[in-house]
Scaffold this active site. Structure first.
Site, mmCIF file in Angstrom:
data_model
loop_
_atom_site.group_PDB
_atom_site.id
_atom_site.type_symbol
_atom_site.label_atom_id
_atom_site.label_comp_id
_atom_site.label_asym_id
_atom_site.label_seq_id
_atom_site.Cartn_x
_atom_site.Cartn_y
_atom_site.Cartn_z
ATOM 1 C CG HIS A 64 -0.464 -0.054 2.523
ATOM 2 N ND1 HIS A 64 -0.090 1.058 3.238
ATOM 3 C CD2 HIS A 64 -0.261 -1.108 3.355
ATOM 4 C CE1 HIS A 64 0.327 0.701 4.443
ATOM 5 N NE2 HIS A 64 0.242 -0.615 4.540
ATOM 6 C CG ASP B 56 -2.377 4.305 3.145
ATOM 7 O OD1 ASP B 56 -2.108 3.210 2.612
ATOM 8 O OD2 ASP B 56 -3.198 4.420 4.076
ATOM 9 C CG ASP C 131 2.588 -0.355 7.892
ATOM 10 O OD1 ASP C 131 2.221 -0.875 6.829
ATOM 11 O OD2 ASP C 131 1.864 -0.263 8.901
ATOM 12 C CD GLU D 82 -3.236 -1.452 5.321
ATOM 13 O OE1 GLU D 82 -3.395 -2.474 5.997
ATOM 14 O OE2 GLU D 82 -2.618 -0.445 5.757
ATOM 15 C CD GLU D 83 -1.208 2.098 7.816
ATOM 16 O OE1 GLU D 83 -1.925 1.776 8.776
ATOM 17 O OE2 GLU D 83 -0.086 1.609 7.628
ATOM 18 C CG ASP E 164 0.901 -4.186 4.986
ATOM 19 O OD1 ASP E 164 1.773 -3.384 5.397
ATOM 20 O OD2 ASP E 164 -0.319 -3.997 5.125
ATOM 21 C CG HIS F 57 1.500 2.758 12.542
ATOM 22 N ND1 HIS F 57 0.165 2.420 12.725
ATOM 23 C CD2 HIS F 57 1.868 2.185 11.375
ATOM 24 C CE1 HIS F 57 -0.238 1.677 11.713
ATOM 25 N NE2 HIS F 57 0.784 1.517 10.877
#
Length: 410
Positions: A79, A81, A142, A176-177, A199, A381
């Site tokens: 992904h 984002d 990520d 995705e997030e 992922d 994150h």
């Protein structure tokens, strides 16, 4: 391969692609389109075919088969984002070669230190090349590590036609997030029989079970009155939000749970006396317990509506995705192939449930069974996020090994 991984990864993470829950567009942020355009150009440069990007920012491409064998079409996805939990603006990746196993000063001015005392798994990366943040942003491993690995694997396969494989499809998806990644993903146009998301986290992760997931948005309406004359008149909306949170089981939160344990997670709380808004995610692997958690939230809201008025407590509760195990178990051989690929590379597979979500959760229910494979990142994150280049290289080799195993199994 190592140099290419570093070059591509450090390029991608500098593009701010944080998604935006409040946006109604797809993708939700311009940065994702920017990275998508970069990837489209690079896919064409390395020799991929059928390179496309649609109006919603979904990038797709094909590596044609170089064998006459009848082999399932395999897809690899990552992904575009990055998470909304911590800023992704002005990411400045730091390359730390031959890590010595001790503390890493990410930012001396702000006294931000990545330490094995706080993160014991860090010591296991001694001697490796790590890419870290500068202590002021997240990194974006990520899932830009996954994007990088797919790009480098495809480039390697193109440059080594002696490696036989069937048709391969790749895709890079937005948002995705915030749970919207597969919402507009055209499974038919993608045309794969099976797929894998790159992922996951540390080396060896192989996941085909995910949470059942829902999101709850609760709006609390209060009554603002001058505090000097507020007795029996003021209703503090922020305190209503606090009351709601106190009604949930305190020990059933992410910071107290692990393994197959579910949770309620307060993502954000914003407000004042007049109005407050809470945003929760609800997670559980078991479908019955998942239903009970949603019922608990609805019950607390209902009781507060009786106390403060139905119009003053408003709940929006929506399912996001479901446990993909249900759709993958009937074709478990795709998990077995990933397992075998790792073993051939002397990687110990860690088959465990995803305590999170991937696009594969929704895609599996859209007819594309999609397990998840490690991409190498740790501490995602946040400012302590990092990735091992050696792990990224291994993940890339897993992709290459898997396409060969599919070809050999025909």
């Amino acid at each position: 391969m190592k140099e290419e991984l570093i070059k591509r990864f450090t390029t991608y993470v500098k593009v701010n692609t944080q998604s935006n829950e409040e946006s109604t567009t797809c993708p939700t942020t311009e940065g994702q389109l920017e990275l998508g355009k970069i990837l489209v150009n690079e896919l064409k440069e390395i020799g991929m075919s059928d390179v496309t990007v649609d109006e919603n920012g979904y990038v797709m491409a094909t590596l044609p088969a170089n064998t006459d064998k009848k082999i399932p079409v395999i897809g690899f996805l990552a992904h575009l984002d990055t998470a909304t939990d911590f800023t992704g603006e002005n990411v400045s990746p730091q390359i730390r070669e031959n890590y010595d196993g001790g503390d890493i000063v990410l930012n001396e001015t702000l006294n931000v230190v990545l330490s094995p005392k706080q993160f014991p798994e860090l010591a296991g990366y001694k001697g490796q090349t790590l890419i870290t943040t500068d202590g002021t942003t997240l990194l974006g491993a990520d899932d830009k590590s996954g994007i990088t690995e797919i790009m480098v694997a495809m480039h390697h396969l193109i440059n080594h036609p002696e490696i036989k494989h069937g048709k391969i499809r790749v895709a890079f998806t937005p948002d995705e997030e915030i749970g919207r990644g597969p919402a507009r993903f055209d499974v038919a146009a993608f045309g794969a029989d099976y797929a894998y998301t790159m992922d996951g986290g540390p080396r060896g992760q192989l996941e085909y079970e995910s949470f059942n997931a829902a999101a709850a948005k609760i709006t609390f309406k209060g009554n603002s009155v001058h505090p000097g004359t507020a007795k029996n008149k003021m209703v503090n909306a922020t305190k209503l939000a606090m009351e709601f949170n106190d009604a949930l089981p305190a020990e059933e939160a992410p910071e107290y749970t692990e393994g197959y344990e579910g949770f309620y997670h307060l993502i954000s709380l914003n407000g004042d006396v007049e109005q407050a808004k809470s945003y929760y995610i609800i997670r559980d692997f078991d479908s019955l317990k998942f239903a009970e958690r949603k019922a608990k939230v609805a019950d607390v809201v209902s009781k507060m509506q009786e106390k403060y008025g139905k119009e003053n407590i408003v709940l929006e509760l929506n399912d996001q995705y479901y446990n993909m195990r249900e759709k993958i178990e009937p074709v478990k051989e795709i998990v077995d192939i990933a397992y075998e690929a790792m073993k051939k590379l002397d990687i110990e597979p860690l088959v465990e449930p995803i305590r999170g979500g991937t696009d594969g959760s929704q895609l599996s229910f859209k007819g594309l069974p999609t397990p998840n494979i490690f991409a190498g990142g740790e501490n995602m994150h946040g400012k302590f996020e990092y990735v091992s280049v050696e792990n990224m290289e291994l993940a890339t080799k897993v992709i290459i090994e898997m396409v060969q195993l599919f070809e050999q199994r025909d």
